[in-house]
Design a protein around this motif. Structure first.
Motif, PDB file in Angstrom:
ATOM      1  N   SER A 108      33.365 -77.785 -76.562  1.00 52.82           N
ATOM      2  CA  SER A 108      33.881 -77.507 -75.544  1.00 52.82           C
ATOM      3  C   SER A 108      33.481 -79.216 -75.304  1.00 52.82           C
ATOM      4  O   SER A 108      32.397 -79.628 -74.985  1.00 52.82           O
ATOM      5  N   GLU A 109      34.593 -79.712 -74.498  1.00 53.47           N
ATOM      6  CA  GLU A 109      34.618 -81.079 -73.882  1.00 53.47           C
ATOM      7  C   GLU A 109      33.807 -81.435 -73.160  1.00 53.47           C
ATOM      8  O   GLU A 109      32.831 -82.190 -73.085  1.00 53.47           O
ATOM      9  N   ARG A 110      33.510 -80.038 -71.931  1.00 52.36           N
ATOM     10  CA  ARG A 110      33.279 -80.142 -70.680  1.00 52.36           C
ATOM     11  C   ARG A 110      31.434 -80.070 -70.778  1.00 52.36           C
ATOM     12  O   ARG A 110      30.790 -80.545 -69.993  1.00 52.36           O
ATOM     13  N   LEU A 111      30.771 -79.557 -72.271  1.00 57.20           N
ATOM     14  CA  LEU A 111      29.448 -79.260 -72.253  1.00 57.20           C
ATOM     15  C   LEU A 111      29.184 -80.368 -73.130  1.00 57.20           C
ATOM     16  O   LEU A 111      27.730 -80.565 -73.446  1.00 57.20           O
ATOM     17  N   GLY A 117      30.859 -80.215 -94.369  1.00 55.99           N
ATOM     18  CA  GLY A 117      32.372 -80.599 -94.676  1.00 55.99           C
ATOM     19  C   GLY A 117      32.773 -80.192 -94.651  1.00 55.99           C
ATOM     20  O   GLY A 117      34.399 -79.605 -94.108  1.00 55.99           O
ATOM     21  N   VAL A 118      32.173 -79.486 -93.109  1.00 55.87           N
ATOM     22  CA  VAL A 118      32.446 -78.999 -91.786  1.00 55.87           C
ATOM     23  C   VAL A 118      33.741 -79.420 -90.816  1.00 55.87           C
ATOM     24  O   VAL A 118      33.174 -80.674 -90.459  1.00 55.87           O
ATOM     25  N   LYS A 119      34.866 -79.192 -90.210  1.00 53.80           N
ATOM     26  CA  LYS A 119      35.425 -80.050 -89.572  1.00 53.80           C
ATOM     27  C   LYS A 119      35.223 -79.383 -88.176  1.00 53.80           C
ATOM     28  O   LYS A 119      35.224 -78.155 -87.543  1.00 53.80           O
ATOM     29  N   LEU A 120      34.678 -80.658 -86.646  1.00 53.57           N
ATOM     30  CA  LEU A 120      34.600 -80.210 -85.781  1.00 53.57           C
ATOM     31  C   LEU A 120      35.754 -80.131 -84.649  1.00 53.57           C
ATOM     32  O   LEU A 120      36.242 -81.480 -84.791  1.00 53.57           O
ATOM     33  N   LEU A 121      36.506 -79.547 -83.582  1.00 53.15           N
ATOM     34  CA  LEU A 121      36.709 -79.786 -82.829  1.00 53.15           C
ATOM     35  C   LEU A 121      36.319 -79.939 -81.727  1.00 53.15           C
ATOM     36  O   LEU A 121      35.929 -79.296 -81.034  1.00 53.15           O
ATOM     37  N   LEU A 122      37.186 -80.716 -80.744  1.00 59.13           N
ATOM     38  CA  LEU A 122      36.387 -80.826 -79.143  1.00 59.13           C
ATOM     39  C   LEU A 122      37.385 -79.810 -78.472  1.00 59.13           C
ATOM     40  O   LEU A 122      38.469 -80.127 -78.134  1.00 59.13           O
ATOM     41  N   ASP A 123      37.021 -78.156 -78.240  1.00 58.16           N
ATOM     42  CA  ASP A 123      37.811 -77.501 -76.802  1.00 58.16           C
ATOM     43  C   ASP A 123      37.891 -78.108 -76.099  1.00 58.16           C
ATOM     44  O   ASP A 123      37.049 -79.037 -74.573  1.00 58.16           O
ATOM     45  N   ASP A 124      38.756 -77.582 -74.939  1.00 62.04           N
ATOM     46  CA  ASP A 124      38.529 -78.044 -73.605  1.00 62.04           C
ATOM     47  C   ASP A 124      39.225 -79.481 -72.820  1.00 62.04           C
ATOM     48  O   ASP A 124      39.212 -79.975 -72.161  1.00 62.04           O
ATOM     49  N   PHE A 125      39.921 -79.513 -74.158  1.00 62.78           N
ATOM     50  CA  PHE A 125      40.262 -81.447 -73.939  1.00 62.78           C
ATOM     51  C   PHE A 125      41.232 -81.600 -72.859  1.00 62.78           C
ATOM     52  O   PHE A 125      42.018 -81.290 -73.103  1.00 62.78           O
TER      53      PHE A 125
END
Length: 327
Positions: A177-180, A199-207
């Motif tokens: 989570s982007e907020r955290l 090699g894992v991909k990371l997503l910034l959630d709640d952007f």
């Protein structure tokens, strides 16, 4: 020793303790005032039951995963990803919310065990689905809280889950989570770097709801963002909000970041988000979180492949930034 006054005194102390622990755990405000009421006893008894049953529930099937499809919308619609969502159906207390489950696991010391269960099960199920549908470009996303990102066990759990399932690392996305996320917190950034090294991909959630600017995303090892649900909903009602989303999607494409819009609940939401150029979406307009067996049925019956906006095929691995470009 059993005088009425002493019993009353012990009961007063017990009630004060019940109110104090409730304030610390639920209210989480040192300045808060919590008055004892009999209902707090029921709440504490329920919590004690859940804390006692949590470890065994990780093995008896009452804690399990559902999966919400992530859909690429081009000439048609194709499921390209799944978000793993933990569920707990307690035999006596019914459905326990994911938020309560995760908070309880952190409080009683089962956080690492719970996260290991989630990532192992998600990786195993993803590997099975990918083996059945090798040309669909499926990926799996799993959420990680700040507490999990601070834990040394998280990277080991992810690595072990990938190895046990035989799942390619690039098929697993970790949502944060982007907020955290604080880019200046070394422990969190170090864990993110270690996951990226796997090699894992990371997503910034709640952007869109936090303080992170797209121009500063290069400080974090992320490969994509998930637009905040409220931002998606607001964009359907406000031209200004839609222009903001268009700007995020356009700049993300230039930065080669994947963009996923969650919270697409209606056809109007979908049409609005399509106008911004985003093509990867998630929400109840398509599917709610589903049991693995229902996901397997959907995948068997979906048409494939769907062309990307650029005219190319859906990538064989995780979705590329090209899927976020305007058509």
């Amino acid at each position: 020793a059993d005088s009425a006054s002493e019993v009353e005194g012990m009961e007063l102390v017990r009630r004060a303790d019940v109110a104090m622990y409730h304030a610390k755990r639920v209210v989480r405000d040192e300045a808060a005032f919590v008055r004892y009421v009999p209902e707090l006893d029921e709440s504490e008894a329920r919590r004690a039951d859940l804390a006692r049953d949590l470890p065994s529930s990780l093995h008896d099937g009452t804690i399990y995963l559902n999966y919400q499809p992530i859909v690429f919308v081009g000439a048609g619609e194709q499921i390209v990803g799944l978000e793993a969502l933990v569920r707990w159906n307690h035999p006596h207390h019914g459905r326990i919310s994911p938020e309560e489950l995760i908070q309880l696991a952190e409080e009683v010391g089962n956080r690492d065990e719970l996260y290991s269960f989630i990532v192992h099960r998600a990786a195993r199920d993803a590997a099975e689905l990918i083996a059945e549908h090798p040309d669909d470009g499926l990926f799996m996303t799993v959420n990680a809280s700040p507490a999990e990102l601070r834990s040394p066990a998280t990277v080991d759990s992810v690595a072990a889950a990938l190895a046990a399932a035989g799942l390619p690392a690039e098929s697993l996305f970790i949502e944060i989570s982007e907020r955290l996320v604080d880019p200046d917190e070394e422990a969190i950034v170090a864990t993110m770097d270690a996951l990226a090294d796997l090699g894992v991909k990371l997503l910034l959630d709640d952007f869109g709801q936090g303080q992170t600017s797209l121009s500063f995303l290069h400080q974090l090892p992320v490969t994509g963002i998930k637009l905040d649900r409220q931002l998606v909903l607001n964009s359907a009602e406000s031209d200004t909000e839609r222009i903001v989303v268009e700007s995020i999607v356009g700049l993300s494409a230039r930065l080669e970041l994947t963009v996923i819009a969650e919270g697409v609940e209606t056809q109007h939401h979908l049409e609005t988000i399509m106008r911004t150029g985003c093509r990867i979406v998630q929400g109840y307009h398509f599917h709610p979180p589903l049991h693995l067996s229902k996901i397997a049925t959907l995948l068997r019956h979906q048409s494939r492949p769907v062309a990307a906006p650029s005219g190319g095929p859906v990538p064989a691995a995780a979705p590329a930034a090209v899927l976020s470009r305007p058509a």
